[in-house]
Structures are given as C-alpha cells and as structure tokens.
Design an enzyme around this catalytic site. Structure first.
Site, short mmCIF file in Angstrom:
data_model
loop_
_atom_site.label_atom_id
_atom_site.label_comp_id
_atom_site.label_asym_id
_atom_site.label_seq_id
_atom_site.Cartn_x
_atom_site.Cartn_y
_atom_site.Cartn_z
N ALA A 23 18.48 3.95 12.45
CA ALA A 23 18.44 3.41 11.34
C ALA A 23 18.73 1.78 11.06
CB ALA A 23 19.20 3.99 9.95
N GLU A 46 13.68 -1.33 16.08
CA GLU A 46 14.90 -0.98 16.12
C GLU A 46 15.49 0.25 15.14
OE1 GLU A 46 18.54 -1.17 17.21
OE2 GLU A 46 18.12 -3.30 17.43
N THR A 75 5.97 4.13 7.02
CA THR A 75 5.66 5.42 6.97
C THR A 75 5.93 6.28 8.20
OG1 THR A 75 3.40 5.13 7.90
CG2 THR A 75 3.58 4.58 5.69
N LYS A 106 13.89 10.01 19.51
CA LYS A 106 14.88 8.91 19.54
C LYS A 106 15.44 8.83 21.20
CE LYS A 106 16.14 9.24 14.94
NZ LYS A 106 17.20 9.80 13.69
N GLY A 162 19.32 14.93 0.58
CA GLY A 162 18.36 14.11 1.02
C GLY A 162 18.29 13.70 2.37
N ALA A 164 0.79 -1.29 0.07
CA ALA A 164 -0.16 0.03 0.16
C ALA A 164 0.87 1.18 -0.13
CB ALA A 164 -0.97 0.09 1.12
N LEU A 176 21.87 0.66 12.60
CA LEU A 176 22.57 0.29 13.46
C LEU A 176 21.89 -0.30 14.58
CD1 LEU A 176 24.26 4.01 13.63
CD2 LEU A 176 25.17 1.74 12.37
N GLU A 232 14.60 16.87 5.88
CA GLU A 232 13.03 16.83 5.45
C GLU A 232 12.96 18.29 4.36
OE1 GLU A 232 10.63 14.74 5.98
OE2 GLU A 232 11.98 13.48 7.31
N ASP A 287 13.06 15.18 16.07
CA ASP A 287 13.31 13.95 15.82
C ASP A 287 14.51 13.28 16.82
OD1 ASP A 287 13.08 11.58 13.88
OD2 ASP A 287 14.93 12.02 13.51
N GLY A 336 19.25 7.23 5.79
CA GLY A 336 19.18 6.80 4.33
C GLY A 336 18.38 5.77 4.10
#
Length: 818
Positions: free
Chosen positions: A612, A607, A556, A683, A665, A505, A614, A668, A679, A798
């Site tokens: 990411a 995780e 998402t 975390k 990239g 989706a 790691l 945002e 963000d 990434g």
C-alpha cells in the site's frame, strides 16, 4: 504628439464606441496632442467581403447583409447622439449606404468582383467608423475632425495589399497636420494611388496607418488599442496562464508577429523602428492597465523569453537526395522558385550533410509550392538525383522568442525536454544566428499542448500543472479525492504544483471537466453526468483533450482497465495505479509496459501494488540502482492475513477471526481470495521482477493453507461451515508452534531465484514474531544489510494508506514532468 489606433473590437458596438470616445477625451483633457486612427467596426470588414462575394455570384441575399451593416452604423448614432444632431449625420450615412448598395448591384449585374472594386467596397467600413467617431467626439466637446487617409497616404496599385510611397506620404501628412489643428480622426487600412484610386494596406493595415502617421509626425509614442492588455507571453485562447509582457524590443515584437501573435502586424513596426518611436499596446476595456511597451531597448523581466508564438498550420516541403550534396546554389533555386509564384517561406533549414532541405509555407500555398519545386528540379528528379518532393500539411510551428536567449546555454535543452516529456515530437527545428528565436515544427494536433508545456517550462518554472484522469472512485479512489481536496491548496502554495482532476469514472458513469472538478462536490458532478462509463471512450476523450502533464490514475482491480495501459502509455500519458493485474501478468507484457514508458519518457508507477503506502518498491529500486545485491526478501505482504494470524491466539477460533477480519474490511467479501494466497503471490512476483528475475506466477511455489473442503465450498455459508469444521486443524498448528515458543505467520520468500509462500512458525529471534494488527513487514537481506537486514513495517492495507501511496506517486510524477 501621440498616435492612438483603435481596432475593430474596440468600436464594435455603441457602448464600445462611447468607451473609446471617453479614452480620447481623457487624453485630450490631459493636454496631450493626439491623432486617432480607427478601424471598421468589429467583424464589419468580413461582412463587406461576404456581401461582395454574394453579389458576385448573383446571390441577392447580399441585400439583407447590406441592411444589417447599415443598421449597425445607425445604432451608434442613435444611441450616442441627441436626436437634434442625428438627422444630418444619418443623411451622410444613408448616402454612403446607397453608394455601397449601387456598387454591389453593379457587381451583381456583371458577376465580376475585381480586387480594385473590392478595395473600394471595403473602404466604407473605415470611412463610416472614423466619421461616426469624429461626430461623437464633437458632441463630447473634443475638437475632432474626420480625416480620410486617402488624402494623405499614397500607394502603388497592388490592390488588396498596396505598397506605400512613404516619402511622398510623409510630406502630405506633415502638410495636412500643419494646416489642421485639433484631433484628427483618421481612417485606418485605406489609402489611394497617386491617381486617386482607393487601395487597402492588407492585413493589419490600420496598425500600419498609425505607424506611418507616427513616423511622419515624429510622434513620441504610438498606442495600439485592442481587446487584450498588451502582447501576451502566449495566445491566451490556447494558454490560459498567459500574461502581458511589460516591455519588449522591436526585434522581439517582429519575431512574435511573424510567428502568429495577433496583437501587432509586422509592417506596423518598420516605420516606427526606423524613427525609433516606441509602440505601446493597450487594452481599450482596461485603460488603466500599463500594456506592453515596445522600443529599442526593453527592461528585463527576469525571464529568459519574452514570449511564445505559433502558426497553427503550415505546409512543410522536403527536398532530399544524394544530388543535393555539394550542389551549389540549391537554396537560391528554392527561393527563386518560390518568389516566382509569390510564395513566402516562413522557415527553412538544411542539415549539415546537405542531403536534404526543408521549408515551411502557408498551407493555402503548399500545393503551388510543391509544383514550383518539382518544376525547378525536374531534371535532377528525372535523373533520380533528387527524390520526389514530400509535402506535410498537418504541421504547426512553435517559436520561443527573446533577446535574453543570446549566449544562454540550455535553452534548447529545456525546450526539447518540455516537449519530449509530453510526447510531442519535433519534426524540424531552426535557430537563427541572432539566437533570438528557436522554432520547431510539430504535429498540428499537439500545438495547444505544446504551447502550454513550453509556457510552463519558461514562464512558470516555479509552478507546474498536473492533469489527473481518475478511474475508480470507491474506497481508495474516494479517499484519494478527499486527500486531494484537503492538500491541493497546500501543494499549490508551498510546492507550486497545480493539480486538477479533469475526469472521473466509476463502474457506471464517467464525467469530464476541462478546467478541473470542484473537489468539494465531485460526487454530485459525477452523478449528474449522462455519459455511461466505457473505458475505451474514456481513453479516447482523454487523448483527444491532449492536455499537458496528464496522469491516468487507475484505482480499480479491473482487468479491462489494466488491459489498456499500453495504449495510454503510447499516448505519452503517465500512469499511477494500485491495480496489480498488469504488472503481475505475463513477463513479456511487464517488460513491454516498462519499455513503452521509457520510450515515451513518461512514468509508470505501481508502488502501492506491494505494501500500500509503504515505500517497498522504491526502496528496492534504490538498493539495486545504488549497486547493492539482493540476497533475500522475506515479507508478510497481506494486511488481511497479517491480522488473522497476529490475532490467532489461545482461546480464539480461527473461523471467528476470519469473520472479524471481514467485518473490519480487511478481507474481500469472499475471504478465500485472501486465504488462498493469490494476492500475496502477485506481490511476490512483482518484487521478484524488480530484482530482474523473469518469473511467471506459476513459478512461485504457493502453500494453500485452506483444506480442500473450504476451497471447494459452493458459497460463503458453506465455506464458513467448512472453516468451522477445520478450526481444530488450525488450532493444532497454532498449539504446536506455541509449544516451541513460536507463532504462525504467512510468509513470502525470495532467495536465489526461488520464490515461495508458506505458513511458517517463527520464534522471538525473527522480525515477524512481534508483528501486530494488520501491519505488513518486508525484510531485505543484502550485501550491505547482511548482519542487520533492512526492515520496512507498517499498515499494508486500507483505503487511507493506499490512497496516500497513490497521492505520493502523483506528486513524484508531477515533479518528474516539471
């Protein structure tokens, strides 16, 4: 002698009748002495019943069905025999057709269909089928003769399921075969009373006919020819990976039959078992396949089980109450009550406390069984010694079967673990003292799922499946699908993991493929879908499919998707996600998600929320679980901010670096989302909660590095104008740090229940000093890693590394479920 029995599917049309004739001819030419039992053409018995019911109700449309049945018979002769031989045979078929028509007309006139009349009507199916096959074989130069079983098999007058007089029938069979050589083509299913009245032998009666013949003639083997290559390890219509069982014992075959295996019928085995005659189940469409060999002793196949069988629906009755404790003869009264109403008990179990007894019956008999039970224990119920009878009609029974289960520890554990990890609740369990069978009653909706997970656990223990439902196919999701495409074959070959993507989706569309998407063109398949994406509809369909070992993958950053995690986990579906919203929401919700996952024995993996790909959270869990004490956590947790400050050196404007980060990239589209530290805050909260701290987002002290004018800018253009105006401010910060031999780093810190995020100047003795590119770095200072802290470093952002982290979680979930 060998007895060959061909079922209705084997003779359902002219081409299949030709195929059967060739099988018989081949065995005859090999010098085999054989007799053949044949059923009515496939589906014809149901047609005969339907037209009988129509006639009984006065519905004259029975005539069109009668005509259709006649045409089926005429087509066999028309297609398989030359014209010069057709006329005489068709005359006999026409005569039978007229007799059948007259019978039905009589039923229609008097509006009555007795069991005796129905048996006679049904006999036309086998009689015509056997007669036609005999004529076709004669044309093939096989000395075949039509034999009406009513002349050799005799029963009582229990129409619809008559009991065979075996000694008398055996004598008549031997007498007939002594006097008639060649290949006798015998009608299955039908017999007659000693007064010559036609009867039928009930469900699977043609198999029973073959077994009776085999026992009477001391056959060396009885062959049951059907449309599958033997008894399967499970129903192939429900378990696609089911495969034929090479051999099994009579007892195993009877257990399989009792619990729903359609290939054989329990009474079939009894005459063969008494004479120790082997039974071989063969596939008439693949004659070369070895099939299943059923005998007194079976060859080991290396598996603990022989098969898994099920009864799709049963009525489960429960009798409980304090009055049952110590009651002598309770079970006898239950059995007697059922016997008086001709109700068969499929399964029965009683707890050692004697407080309750429950048993299963066929669903169509459940209401009658409940009334019979209430009548039998009426006095005890009036005295409130026994509670009202409970009836549950939405249950199925699953049974695992095998002689090798005897004295083998851990079988029940493996069964219950396979069911439990897929959210399948066991309502009742039963095991006989023979240890040949363990039966469980489960919710009817779970039976297909249960069959697959148990089959995988016992027969494909080297291979385990995983069904993925993926929401979000953008950068991370698209990269994940590419990684799956490249590595799924390797995982199947090297790790025996069968991963299938069942649903996809994006924000606009969703698509489902029950057998899994072809991953080399998933984009086209999703684009072609006409289903509009709706997360609730997506979840409903995922739940309705009820596939084993299901994993929901959320790629998402969507709050609506994250809001459905509780529901997904409650359905015993594991989750893997880089979406931080749920896990960094309120602490109470965080706890609730973990509790549901634990209760449902599924995995909730996140995780990639921090670092990411790691192994940050995994490492932290391992440290805590192994008894280490966390003293301090420091981290650069944002790939975008890491790049910005790692690149911020003499001669470079801060605003230019922020623009470059966006072009690469890393940030945002609106860089303020990164620069505001929101963000990073999420975390750090996640890491704090992993340490057992009941923190909320507002408990974390956050230094916002942007001047107010930048934060309040109306749009991106104004933001960058204000950021350029602030370049001098950032340059002053950088220069001041450089003057002390230091660099600027945006660091998150957790120490003594205090969580802070700030821009700091660090020197060469700090691990963060040498950081470069967009790497993340997390430093754990613990009781064991106090002098030299544990450092995790690498790309923290990434699509490639994030997708790789999700992929790793999927594999971990797969190994857990296996």
């Amino acid at each position: 002698m060998k007895i060959l029995k061909f079922g209705g599917s084997s003779v359902s049309n002219p081409e299949r009748v030709r195929n059967v004739a060739n099988i018989i001819k081949h065995q005859h030419e090999q010098g085999e002495q054989i007799a053949v039992v044949v059923s009515a053409m496939g589906g014809l018995t149901d047609q005969l019943i339907a037209m009988s019911k129509q006639a009984e109700s006065g519905d004259m449309s029975y005539k069109s069905l009668l005509k259709e049945v006649g045409m089926r018979h005429f087509s066999v002769i028309g297609n398989l025999l030359p014209k010069q031989k057709q006329q005489a045979i068709q005359q006999k078929l026409v005569a039978a057709q007229e007799e059948l028509g007259n019978l039905l007309y009589g039923v229609c006139l008097i509006r009555e269909l007795s069991a005796r009349t129905l048996d006679y009507i049904l006999s036309f199916g086998e009689r015509n089928s056997a007669y036609m096959l005999a004529e076709v074989l004669q044309h093939y130069q096989v000395p075949a003769h039509y034999l009406d079983a009513r002349n050799i098999i005799f029963t009582d007058d229990q129409y619809g399921g008559a009991k065979v007089d075996l000694p008398y029938s055996y004598d008549k069979i031997r007498e007939y075969f002594r006097q008639h050589e060649g290949v006798n083509i015998v009608t299955g299913f039908i017999a007659s009373t000693h007064h010559g009245v036609t009867t039928t032998l009930g469900r699977g009666g043609s198999d029973y006919t073959a077994s009776i013949l085999g026992a009477a003639l001391d056959a060396e083997e009885i062959q049951i020819w059907t449309d599958v290559s033997g008894v399967m390890t499970a129903d192939p219509n429900k378990v696609p990976k089911a495969f034929p069982v090479a051999s099994m014992t009579y007892q195993e075959a009877m257990e399989m039959s009792h619990f729903g295996a359609k290939v054989i019928y329990p009474p079939t085995i009894l005459p063969a078992l008494e004479k120790k005659i082997p039974i071989r189940i063969k596939n008439s469409f693949q004659p070369e396949a070895p099939g299943t060999y059923i005998s007194e002793h079976a060859v080991s196949n290396g598996n603990i089980l022989r098969g898994i069988s099920s009864i799709d629906q049963v009525g489960m009755l429960t009798l409980e109450g304090s009055g049952l404790v110590g009651m002598v003869g309770c079970a006898a009264r239950v059995f007697n009550a059922m016997a008086q109403h001709d109700i068969n008990i499929i399964l029965i179990t009683q707890g050692s406390s004697e407080h309750s007894i429950c048993f299963a019956v066929r669903p169509e008999k459940a209401a009658l069984a409940k009334k019979a039970l209430e009548k039998e224990f009426a006095l005890e119920m009036q005295a409130r010694l026994i509670d009202p009878v409970k009836l549950d009609k939405n249950l199925s029974i699953l049974a695992i079967i095998g002689e090798n289960m005897k004295s083998q520890p851990g079988i029940s554990a493996r069964l219950f673990q396979a069911l439990g990890r897929n959210g399948i609740n066991v309502v009742v369990t039963s095991q006989g003292s023979s240890e040949r069978n363990i039966s469980v009653a489960i919710d009817k909706k779970d039976v297909t799922k249960a069959l697959n997970v148990v089959h995988e656990a016992f027969f494909l223990s080297g291979t385990h499946s995983l069904n993925l439902f993926i929401v979000g196919v953008g950068q991370v999701g698209g990269t994940l699908l590419e990684q799956l495409r490249e590595n799924v074959p390797y995982l199947y070959q090297q790790q025996s993991m069968d991963i299938r993507v069942i649903a996809l989706a994006n924000s606009k569309k969703m698509a489902f493929h029950k057998n899994g998407f072809q991953l080399n063109n998933w984009r086209k398949q999703l684009e072609k879908s006409e289903a509009t994406m709706d997360i609730d509809h997506f979840i409903e369909k995922m739940v309705r499919l009820n596939l084993p070992n299901s994993v929901f993958v959320d790629n998402t950053a969507n709050e609506e998707v994250a809001a459905r995690y509780e529901r997904i986990l409650e359905e015993s579906i594991s989750i893997s996600t880089p979406n931080k919203i749920a896990i960094s929401g309120s602490y109470s919700r965080y706890q609730q998600l973990l509790k549901i996952a634990e209760k449902r024995r599924v995995k909730f993996e996140y995780e990639t929320n921090v670092g990411a790909g790691l192994p940050v959270i995994t490492t932290l869990k391992d440290l805590i679980n192994s008894g280490d004490r966390i003293l301090k956590i420091e981290g650069i947790l944002s790939g975008s901010l890491s790049f910005i400050f790692n690149s911020f050196g003499p001669g470079r404007r801060f605003s230019d670096i922020v623009r470059e980060a966006g072009e690469k990239g890393y940030t945002e589209p609106d860089p303020r989302i990164d620069l505001n530290g929101v963000d990073v805050r999420r975390k750090l909260l996640i890491l704090a909660r992993q340490c057992g701290l009941a923190l909320e987002l507002e408990d974390i002290q956050l230094e916002n590095i942007l001047p107010a004018a930048c934060r309040e800018a109306a749009g991106l253009e104004q933001f960058f104008a204000e950021l350029e105006a602030a370049d001098d401010h950032f340059e002053q910060l950088r220069a001041a740090a450089a003057g002390q031999g230091q660099v600027l780093r945006y660091i998150a810190t957790l120490e003594q229940e205090q969580a802070t995020i700030s821009l700091q100047a660090v020197g060469q003795d700090n691990p963060f000093f040498q950081l470069s590119g967009s790497d993340n770095m997390i430093v754990f200072t613990t009781e064991r890693y106090k002098q030299r802290p544990l450092v995790i470093k690498g790309p923290g952002a990434g699509a490639e590394v994030t997708a790789a982290g999700v992929f790793a979680e999927i594999i971990r979930i797969g190994n857990y479920l296996a």
